[in-house]
Motif scaffolding. Structure first.
Motif, PDB file in Angstrom:
ATOM      1  N   ILE A  54      18.453  19.397   2.529  1.00  0.00           N
ATOM      2  CA  ILE A  54      18.815  20.020   3.963  1.00  0.00           C
ATOM      3  C   ILE A  54      19.318  19.151   4.912  1.00  0.00           C
ATOM      4  N   ASN A  55      19.056  18.005   4.876  1.00  0.00           N
ATOM      5  CA  ASN A  55      19.605  17.199   6.124  1.00  0.00           C
ATOM      6  C   ASN A  55      20.903  16.818   5.685  1.00  0.00           C
ATOM      7  N   GLN A  56      21.047  16.572   4.255  1.00  0.00           N
ATOM      8  CA  GLN A  56      22.556  16.145   4.015  1.00  0.00           C
ATOM      9  C   GLN A  56      23.616  17.363   4.154  1.00  0.00           C
ATOM     10  N   LEU A  57      22.777  18.775   3.968  1.00  0.00           N
ATOM     11  CA  LEU A  57      23.988  19.836   4.375  1.00  0.00           C
ATOM     12  C   LEU A  57      24.338  19.857   5.794  1.00  0.00           C
ATOM     13  N   ASN A  58      23.208  19.585   6.569  1.00  0.00           N
ATOM     14  CA  ASN A  58      23.536  19.511   8.066  1.00  0.00           C
ATOM     15  C   ASN A  58      24.244  18.590   8.525  1.00  0.00           C
ATOM     16  N   VAL A  59      24.551  17.216   7.930  1.00  0.00           N
ATOM     17  CA  VAL A  59      25.397  16.373   8.291  1.00  0.00           C
ATOM     18  C   VAL A  59      26.790  16.824   7.842  1.00  0.00           C
ATOM     19  N   ASP A  60      26.931  17.447   6.837  1.00  0.00           N
ATOM     20  CA  ASP A  60      28.422  17.701   6.267  1.00  0.00           C
ATOM     21  C   ASP A  60      28.769  18.907   7.254  1.00  0.00           C
ATOM     22  N   ARG A  61      28.102  19.714   7.598  1.00  0.00           N
ATOM     23  CA  ARG A  61      28.539  20.959   8.461  1.00  0.00           C
ATOM     24  C   ARG A  61      29.010  20.314   9.846  1.00  0.00           C
ATOM     25  N   ASN A  62      28.354  19.597  10.201  1.00  0.00           N
ATOM     26  CA  ASN A  62      28.582  18.829  11.749  1.00  0.00           C
ATOM     27  C   ASN A  62      29.544  17.913  11.633  1.00  0.00           C
ATOM     28  N   LYS A 101      34.351  17.789  19.984  1.00  0.00           N
ATOM     29  CA  LYS A 101      33.381  17.493  21.054  1.00  0.00           C
ATOM     30  C   LYS A 101      32.466  18.630  21.067  1.00  0.00           C
ATOM     31  N   LEU A 102      32.404  19.377  19.945  1.00  0.00           N
ATOM     32  CA  LEU A 102      31.321  20.372  19.869  1.00  0.00           C
ATOM     33  C   LEU A 102      29.889  20.120  19.648  1.00  0.00           C
ATOM     34  N   ILE A 103      29.915  18.658  19.152  1.00  0.00           N
ATOM     35  CA  ILE A 103      28.759  18.204  18.918  1.00  0.00           C
ATOM     36  C   ILE A 103      28.906  16.521  19.311  1.00  0.00           C
ATOM     37  N   SER A 104      27.701  16.331  20.199  1.00  0.00           N
ATOM     38  CA  SER A 104      27.674  14.749  20.575  1.00  0.00           C
ATOM     39  C   SER A 104      27.915  13.602  19.436  1.00  0.00           C
ATOM     40  N   GLU A 105      28.208  12.556  19.699  1.00  0.00           N
ATOM     41  CA  GLU A 105      28.210  11.469  18.562  1.00  0.00           C
ATOM     42  C   GLU A 105      26.957  11.056  18.392  1.00  0.00           C
ATOM     43  N   GLN A 106      26.025  11.136  19.541  1.00  0.00           N
ATOM     44  CA  GLN A 106      24.779  10.378  19.292  1.00  0.00           C
ATOM     45  C   GLN A 106      23.840  11.677  18.467  1.00  0.00           C
ATOM     46  N   ASP A 107      24.029  12.902  18.420  1.00  0.00           N
ATOM     47  CA  ASP A 107      23.322  13.769  17.852  1.00  0.00           C
ATOM     48  C   ASP A 107      23.815  13.673  16.207  1.00  0.00           C
ATOM     49  N   PHE A 108      25.157  13.537  16.135  1.00  0.00           N
ATOM     50  CA  PHE A 108      25.643  13.441  14.747  1.00  0.00           C
ATOM     51  C   PHE A 108      24.912  12.049  13.986  1.00  0.00           C
ATOM     52  N   GLN A 109      24.804  10.998  14.755  1.00  0.00           N
ATOM     53  CA  GLN A 109      24.367   9.850  14.195  1.00  0.00           C
ATOM     54  C   GLN A 109      22.897   9.912  13.959  1.00  0.00           C
ATOM     55  N   ALA A 110      22.140  10.667  14.646  1.00  0.00           N
ATOM     56  CA  ALA A 110      20.642  10.879  14.373  1.00  0.00           C
ATOM     57  C   ALA A 110      20.690  11.639  13.228  1.00  0.00           C
ATOM     58  N   MET A 111      21.634  12.710  13.132  1.00  0.00           N
ATOM     59  CA  MET A 111      21.386  13.436  11.597  1.00  0.00           C
ATOM     60  C   MET A 111      21.653  12.616  10.470  1.00  0.00           C
ATOM     61  N   GLN A 112      22.591  11.495  10.517  1.00  0.00           N
ATOM     62  CA  GLN A 112      22.923  10.598   9.303  1.00  0.00           C
ATOM     63  C   GLN A 112      21.556   9.679   9.335  1.00  0.00           C
ATOM     64  N   ALA A 113      20.828   9.263  10.358  1.00  0.00           N
ATOM     65  CA  ALA A 113      19.846   8.358  10.073  1.00  0.00           C
ATOM     66  C   ALA A 113      18.814   9.314   9.532  1.00  0.00           C
TER      67      ALA A 113
END
Length: 412
Positions: free
Chosen positions: A131-139, A146-158
């Motif tokens: 689930i979390n890998q799919l979320n990273v791929d979509r975002n 700039k539709l999602i912040s860099e910080q939120d994307f890094q949190a998804m990768q973590a």
């Protein structure tokens, strides 16, 4: 007065009359005595009866005898690595088992449940990762816009990395549960003979507490361990090097030396015991039929070297005097000579090696030494364990008798 003179004259005449025959008898007696003395002096002494043996020559082994013990080449104490109740023990005590054979079975359900739980945790971790890998791929494509912040994307990768770590942990738990479940089947790690039950079916055992359930010992090959004192070890090393590091030993039952087998010596000790002054040695012996048993005491003979054409005589032929060891050698005319000898090792057949003093074919006295000395005449009653012929004995006796008669005639 006249009567007194007549009586004295008659007495003197009577004395002369009786003295003459006495003197004649005395002279005859002295002459007879002289003749007898001369005859006795010249009489030949009779031959002393003895037994004898003929010195032989053959190849013999130089060896060293000691004591040792048969030791299993592998010995394993079987214990449980997990806790639980023993449900079965399908082996027969004292039987031969193969590597992988089941010896004991521990109650399995608790360990089967732990494995199922571990597998469930792994599946859950894998689902979360997906689930979390799919979320990273979509975002990922939304970050440049700039539709999602860099910080939120890094949190998804973590979070994905956390899921990967959780999966590894879950996999470890599954593996651990599988191992523990496998430990509920206690199997033989080697081929060998299994011992008795030390813990019976129905008892609870505790994992890793050191309790020995039974023992399996490898019977083939078998080690023969023995010791040598330091002086003998130095000699052994010399012969070991001369033989190109190849010496054999023979191990035998203490109760029956005829039950024996030979094997190559495989290990030379690497230290001297500071308590006993000995060195531990080992030979490796094939034992497919269980001829030797673990911890069985045995006699050990180490063969050092073959001695070519060694002269051998019965050990009974060797005597010890002030000048050392000697034998009586029977020469021409059955006359004996005391001969000094250098003696070697005694053999199993009762013979002893003679390095110097006797040659092959010499006849040596084996019994009757106390009654003879150099120059004595002997009569051999037994030679090499067999009685001599009556003709030989008779001839010897006759010769001695004729010699005695001749001497008597000469004396006369």
């Amino acid at each position: 007065m006249l009567l007194t003179k007549i009586a004295r004259s008659w007495s003197l005449s009577q004395t002369r009359y009786y003295c003459i025959p006495g003197m004649i008898l005395l002279v005859l007696g002295l002459l007879a005595g002289c003749g007898k003395k001369e005859t006795t002096t010249k009489k030949t002494p009779s031959a002393q009866p003895v037994t004898a043996a003929t010195a032989t020559a053959k190849n013999v082994e130089l060896f060293y005898d000691t004591l040792g013990m048969a030791v299993a080449s592998e010995s394993v104490d079987i214990s449980s690595q997990v806790s639980g109740q023993i449900m079965t023990s399908p082996f027969t005590q004292g039987s031969m088992v193969q590597k992988g054979d089941l010896l004991f079975e521990i109650y399995k359900p608790p360990y089967e449940a732990s494995l199922l739980e571990a597998k469930g945790s792994l599946a859950q971790a894998e689902a979360e990762l997906e689930i979390n890998q799919l979320n990273v791929d979509r975002n990922r494509s939304l970050v440049p816009q700039k539709l999602i912040s860099e910080q939120d994307f890094q949190a998804m990768q973590a979070t994905v990395k956390e899921n990967l770590a959780a999966i590894e942990t879950a996999r470890g738990q599954v593996l651990s549960a599988e191992v523990n479940l496998g430990y509920t089947d206690i199997i033989s790690p080697i081929n060998g003979m299994v011992g008795i039950y030390n813990v019976n079916v129905g008892n609870i055992v505790t994992g890793m507490d050191g309790t020995t359930l039974t023992t399996v010992q490898k019977m083939d090959p078998m080690y023969i361990d023995f010791i040598l004192p330091v002086p003998k070890f130095a000699e052994l090393r010399k012969y070991f090097d001369e033989a190109n590091q190849s010496l054999n030993i023979r191990a035998a039952y203490l109760s029956d030396p005829s039950k024996s087998r030979e094997a190559p010596m495989t290990i030379l000790g690497n230290e001297v015991s500071d308590q006993t002054g000995t060195v531990n040695l080992r030979a490796t012996m094939k034992n497919p039929d269980g001829f030797f048993w673990p911890n069985q005491p045995v006699s050990v003979r180490v063969f050092l070297k073959e001695l070519k054409d060694s002269v051998l005589v019965p050990s009974a032929a060797v005597s010890t005097g002030q000048s050392g060891q000697f034998v009586f050698v029977i020469g021409d005319g059955n006359t004996v000579t005391q001969t000094s000898v250098t003696v070697g090792q005694k053999q199993d057949d009762g013979n002893v090696v003679i390095y110097k003093g006797v040659k092959k074919g010499d006849k040596v006295v084996t019994d009757g030494q106390l009654m003879i000395r150099t120059g004595s005449k002997v009569k051999i009653t037994k030679l090499d364990g067999k009685a001599t012929s009556a003709a030989t004995t008779s001839s010897t006796t006759s010769t001695s008798s004729d010699s005695g008669k001749t001497d008597s005639k000469q004396g006369s």
